[in-house]
Design a protein around this motif. Structure first.
Motif, PDB file in Angstrom:
ATOM      1  N   GLN A  54      17.012 -22.067   0.145  1.00  0.00           N
ATOM      2  CA  GLN A  54      17.221 -20.724   0.666  1.00  0.00           C
ATOM      3  C   GLN A  54      16.258 -19.718   0.054  1.00  0.00           C
ATOM      4  O   GLN A  54      16.082 -18.641   0.592  1.00  0.00           O
ATOM      5  N   LYS A  55      15.637 -20.031  -1.048  1.00  0.00           N
ATOM      6  CA  LYS A  55      14.738 -19.066  -1.682  1.00  0.00           C
ATOM      7  C   LYS A  55      13.480 -18.907  -0.849  1.00  0.00           C
ATOM      8  O   LYS A  55      12.919 -19.869  -0.355  1.00  0.00           O
ATOM      9  N   ILE A  56      13.083 -17.653  -0.721  1.00  0.00           N
ATOM     10  CA  ILE A  56      11.814 -17.354  -0.063  1.00  0.00           C
ATOM     11  C   ILE A  56      11.009 -16.463  -0.999  1.00  0.00           C
ATOM     12  O   ILE A  56      11.542 -15.878  -1.944  1.00  0.00           O
ATOM     13  N   ILE A  57       9.728 -16.376  -0.730  1.00  0.00           N
ATOM     14  CA  ILE A  57       8.841 -15.524  -1.510  1.00  0.00           C
ATOM     15  C   ILE A  57       8.367 -14.391  -0.613  1.00  0.00           C
ATOM     16  O   ILE A  57       7.853 -14.633   0.482  1.00  0.00           O
ATOM     17  N   TYR A  58       8.580 -13.170  -1.083  1.00  0.00           N
ATOM     18  CA  TYR A  58       8.024 -11.987  -0.422  1.00  0.00           C
ATOM     19  C   TYR A  58       6.752 -11.638  -1.159  1.00  0.00           C
ATOM     20  O   TYR A  58       6.749 -11.523  -2.389  1.00  0.00           O
ATOM     21  N   GLU A  59       5.658 -11.490  -0.421  1.00  0.00           N
ATOM     22  CA  GLU A  59       4.387 -11.101  -1.019  1.00  0.00           C
ATOM     23  C   GLU A  59       3.837  -9.918  -0.241  1.00  0.00           C
ATOM     24  O   GLU A  59       3.944  -9.864   0.979  1.00  0.00           O
ATOM     25  N   THR A  60       3.250  -8.996  -0.949  1.00  0.00           N
ATOM     26  CA  THR A  60       2.625  -7.851  -0.309  1.00  0.00           C
ATOM     27  C   THR A  60       1.322  -7.525  -1.024  1.00  0.00           C
ATOM     28  O   THR A  60       1.222  -7.660  -2.245  1.00  0.00           O
ATOM     29  N   TRP A  61       0.341  -7.153  -0.233  1.00  0.00           N
ATOM     30  CA  TRP A  61      -0.969  -6.770  -0.751  1.00  0.00           C
ATOM     31  C   TRP A  61      -1.397  -5.498  -0.046  1.00  0.00           C
ATOM     32  O   TRP A  61      -1.119  -5.312   1.128  1.00  0.00           O
ATOM     33  N   GLU A  62      -2.104  -4.646  -0.759  1.00  0.00           N
ATOM     34  CA  GLU A  62      -2.797  -3.542  -0.098  1.00  0.00           C
ATOM     35  C   GLU A  62      -4.217  -3.548  -0.618  1.00  0.00           C
ATOM     36  O   GLU A  62      -4.468  -3.562  -1.816  1.00  0.00           O
ATOM     37  N   PHE A  63      -5.132  -3.568   0.335  1.00  0.00           N
ATOM     38  CA  PHE A  63      -6.565  -3.618   0.061  1.00  0.00           C
ATOM     39  C   PHE A  63      -7.127  -2.222   0.273  1.00  0.00           C
ATOM     40  O   PHE A  63      -6.988  -1.654   1.356  1.00  0.00           O
ATOM     41  N   TYR A  64      -7.749  -1.658  -0.756  1.00  0.00           N
ATOM     42  CA  TYR A  64      -8.287  -0.301  -0.701  1.00  0.00           C
ATOM     43  C   TYR A  64      -9.807  -0.358  -0.695  1.00  0.00           C
ATOM     44  O   TYR A  64     -10.413  -1.078  -1.498  1.00  0.00           O
ATOM     45  N   GLY A  65     -10.428   0.427   0.188  1.00  0.00           N
ATOM     46  CA  GLY A  65     -11.878   0.481   0.263  1.00  0.00           C
ATOM     47  C   GLY A  65     -12.348   1.911   0.470  1.00  0.00           C
ATOM     48  O   GLY A  65     -11.556   2.833   0.614  1.00  0.00           O
ATOM     49  N   GLY A  66     -13.671   2.093   0.485  1.00  0.00           N
ATOM     50  CA  GLY A  66     -14.260   3.418   0.655  1.00  0.00           C
ATOM     51  C   GLY A  66     -14.547   4.068  -0.685  1.00  0.00           C
ATOM     52  O   GLY A  66     -14.144   3.592  -1.745  1.00  0.00           O
ATOM     53  N   LEU A  67     -15.263   5.183  -0.630  1.00  0.00           N
ATOM     54  CA  LEU A  67     -15.674   5.869  -1.854  1.00  0.00           C
ATOM     55  C   LEU A  67     -14.497   6.334  -2.716  1.00  0.00           C
ATOM     56  O   LEU A  67     -14.531   6.216  -3.941  1.00  0.00           O
ATOM     57  N   LEU A  68     -13.463   6.873  -2.088  1.00  0.00           N
ATOM     58  CA  LEU A  68     -12.321   7.372  -2.861  1.00  0.00           C
ATOM     59  C   LEU A  68     -11.494   6.263  -3.500  1.00  0.00           C
ATOM     60  O   LEU A  68     -10.707   6.522  -4.403  1.00  0.00           O
ATOM     61  N   ALA A  69     -11.678   5.037  -3.053  1.00  0.00           N
ATOM     62  CA  ALA A  69     -10.922   3.923  -3.631  1.00  0.00           C
ATOM     63  C   ALA A  69     -11.204   3.774  -5.123  1.00  0.00           C
ATOM     64  O   ALA A  69     -10.314   3.407  -5.890  1.00  0.00           O
TER      65      ALA A  69
END
Length: 179
Positions: free
Chosen positions: A132-147
């Motif tokens: 029953q166990k699951i893995i929640y994964e989340t990523w946010e990829f930041y780009g551009g000069l202000l990153a």
């Protein structure tokens, strides 16, 4: 910085840095997926709302590609607007893959050279012996000069916010499973 090796479709963002969070959840994958996509109930555990192009919340809060998503963000993470900095970000839903339990949006900006952000959320099986166990994964990829500035000034606070959302999803799903 290079993109981590992920089983995700091609990103629309060239990243400068990535924030990632992951948590093991003791609940059926479909139940967690339903919670993750139930934007109408996010106010109970996470502050986000789907709206139209005029910033009016839609009657149907079901995410779909092309829909505008308004996120009210608190950094550091809290559900309370008092005494904390909060701001609204406009995102566009880019990917809803129910078969593979993947969901994505990207920052809605006319100046992609200045700042881009692409967020992915994925559910996967926990592995052998963890029925029953699951893995929640989340990523946010930041780009551009202000990153670069975002990374320098906000990296730790963003990581804390991502970890808080992962824990909130875990708490919500496991509490629903017990009830």
């Amino acid at each position: 910085m290079s993109r981590p090796n992920l089983s995700l479709p091609t990103l629309t963002t060239k990243s400068v840095f990535t924030i990632r969070s992951s948590v093991s959840i003791d609940a059926p994958k479909q139940n967690v997926w339903d919670i993750l996509l139930d934007f109408a109930s996010y106010g109970e555990w996470c502050v986000q709302v789907i709206s139209d192009n005029h910033k009016t919340p839609l009657l149907s809060q079901k995410p779909a590609p092309g829909r505008l998503l308004q996120l009210r963000l608190h950094v550091p993470p809290t559900m309370d607007d008092a005494g904390t900095k909060s701001f609204t970000a406009e995102e566009i839903v880019t990917h809803v893959d129910n078969a593979n339990f993947r969901f994505a949006w990207r920052f809605q900006t006319p100046a992609r050279w200045l700042l881009t952000a692409e967020r992915w959320q994925v559910l996967r099986d926990g592995g052998p012996g963890q029925s029953q166990k699951i893995i929640y994964e989340t990523w946010e990829f930041y780009g551009g000069l202000l990153a670069y500035l975002l990374w320098f000034f906000m990296n730790t606070k963003l990581q804390n916010a991502f970890d808080a959302m992962s824990r909130a999803l875990k708490d919500r799903a496991e509490r629903a499973e017990r009830e």
